[in-house]
Design a protein around this motif. Sequence first.
Motif, PDB file in Angstrom:
ATOM      1  N   ASN A   1      35.066  40.012  49.219  1.00 16.39           N
ATOM      2  CA  ASN A   1      34.222  39.893  48.023  1.00 16.39           C
ATOM      3  C   ASN A   1      34.087  41.209  47.262  1.00 16.39           C
ATOM      4  OD1 ASN A   1      33.703  37.158  48.388  1.00 16.39           O
ATOM      5  ND2 ASN A   1      32.039  37.577  49.808  1.00 16.39           N
ATOM      6  N   GLY A   2      34.654  42.291  47.789  1.00 23.62           N
ATOM      7  CA  GLY A   2      34.621  43.575  47.102  1.00 23.62           C
ATOM      8  C   GLY A   2      33.364  44.384  47.313  1.00 23.62           C
TER       9      GLY A   2
ATOM     10  N   SER B   1      42.205  48.637  45.868  1.00 24.03           N
ATOM     11  CA  SER B   1      41.261  47.769  46.572  1.00 24.03           C
ATOM     12  C   SER B   1      41.363  46.327  46.074  1.00 24.03           C
ATOM     13  CB  SER B   1      39.831  48.294  46.421  1.00 24.03           C
ATOM     14  OG  SER B   1      39.466  48.356  45.060  1.00 24.03           O
ATOM     15  N   TYR B   2      41.621  46.144  44.783  1.00 27.44           N
ATOM     16  CA  TYR B   2      41.790  44.801  44.229  1.00 27.44           C
ATOM     17  C   TYR B   2      43.060  44.154  44.788  1.00 27.44           C
ATOM     18  CZ  TYR B   2      42.866  41.076  40.933  1.00 27.44           C
ATOM     19  OH  TYR B   2      43.201  39.867  40.385  1.00 27.44           O
TER      20      TYR B   2
ATOM     21  N   MET C   1      46.207  48.386  38.151  1.00 23.62           N
ATOM     22  CA  MET C   1      45.336  47.706  39.086  1.00 23.62           C
ATOM     23  C   MET C   1      44.915  48.666  40.190  1.00 23.62           C
ATOM     24  SD  MET C   1      46.820  43.948  39.875  1.00 23.62           S
ATOM     25  CE  MET C   1      48.260  43.690  38.885  1.00 23.62           C
ATOM     26  N   LYS C   2      43.711  48.478  40.641  1.00 26.31           N
ATOM     27  CA  LYS C   2      43.214  49.303  41.729  1.00 26.31           C
ATOM     28  C   LYS C   2      43.745  48.806  43.065  1.00 26.31           C
ATOM     29  CE  LYS C   2      38.967  51.008  39.804  1.00 26.31           C
ATOM     30  NZ  LYS C   2      37.566  51.254  40.068  1.00 26.31           N
TER      31      LYS C   2
ATOM     32  N   ARG D   1      42.482  43.136  48.431  1.00 19.56           N
ATOM     33  CA  ARG D   1      41.664  41.923  48.557  1.00 19.56           C
ATOM     34  C   ARG D   1      42.468  40.672  48.206  1.00 19.56           C
ATOM     35  NH1 ARG D   1      37.865  44.871  45.630  1.00 19.56           N
ATOM     36  NH2 ARG D   1      38.212  43.522  43.834  1.00 19.56           N
ATOM     37  N   GLU D   2      43.191  40.726  47.108  1.00 22.01           N
ATOM     38  CA  GLU D   2      43.971  39.569  46.686  1.00 22.01           C
ATOM     39  C   GLU D   2      45.082  39.246  47.689  1.00 22.01           C
ATOM     40  OE1 GLU D   2      43.491  37.514  43.933  1.00 22.01           O
ATOM     41  OE2 GLU D   2      41.573  38.576  43.928  1.00 22.01           O
TER      42      GLU D   2
ATOM     43  N   ASP E   1      34.765  48.500  51.611  1.00 25.73           N
ATOM     44  CA  ASP E   1      36.160  48.900  51.765  1.00 25.73           C
ATOM     45  C   ASP E   1      36.484  49.000  53.248  1.00 25.73           C
ATOM     46  OD1 ASP E   1      36.717  49.145  49.034  1.00 25.73           O
ATOM     47  OD2 ASP E   1      35.900  51.178  48.984  1.00 25.73           O
TER      48      ASP E   1
ATOM     49  N   SER F   1      48.229  36.647  41.505  1.00 28.74           N
ATOM     50  CA  SER F   1      47.436  37.397  40.534  1.00 28.74           C
ATOM     51  C   SER F   1      47.831  38.866  40.461  1.00 28.74           C
ATOM     52  CB  SER F   1      45.949  37.282  40.868  1.00 28.74           C
ATOM     53  OG  SER F   1      45.697  37.826  42.142  1.00 28.74           O
ATOM     54  N   THR F   2      48.561  39.360  41.463  1.00 24.36           N
ATOM     55  CA  THR F   2      48.998  40.764  41.438  1.00 24.36           C
ATOM     56  C   THR F   2      50.468  40.910  41.089  1.00 24.36           C
ATOM     57  OG1 THR F   2      49.487  40.788  43.813  1.00 24.36           O
ATOM     58  CG2 THR F   2      47.259  41.445  43.142  1.00 24.36           C
TER      59      THR F   2
END
Length: 84
Positions: free
Chosen positions: A41-42, A4-5, A1-2, A8-9, A45, A73-74
């Motif tokens: 919302n991505g 940034s993801y 996983m990135k 956000r999560e 950054d 989710s992570t």
Amino acid sequence: MKASYILRENLAALLSLRKLDATTLARALGRDKSWINKILNGHRDMHGSDYDRVADFFGIATYQLFQPGIARSTERRSALDRRK
């Protein structure tokens, strides 16, 4: 996983867990609501100086913003406990 993801999560999960909205976070950081919405919302950054301020807002260490597991989710493990 990135990263940034995960960020956000985790931000969305922390806001939800503490029953806060994105506007509250943005105002605490002296930013506009659109700034945090673009991050969530991505579309944007965060800058390096913002990480510390966001972590301080939530009362956690900066590195914890990037730890998997705050948001479901992570989470790296399944719902089943492997240790019995």
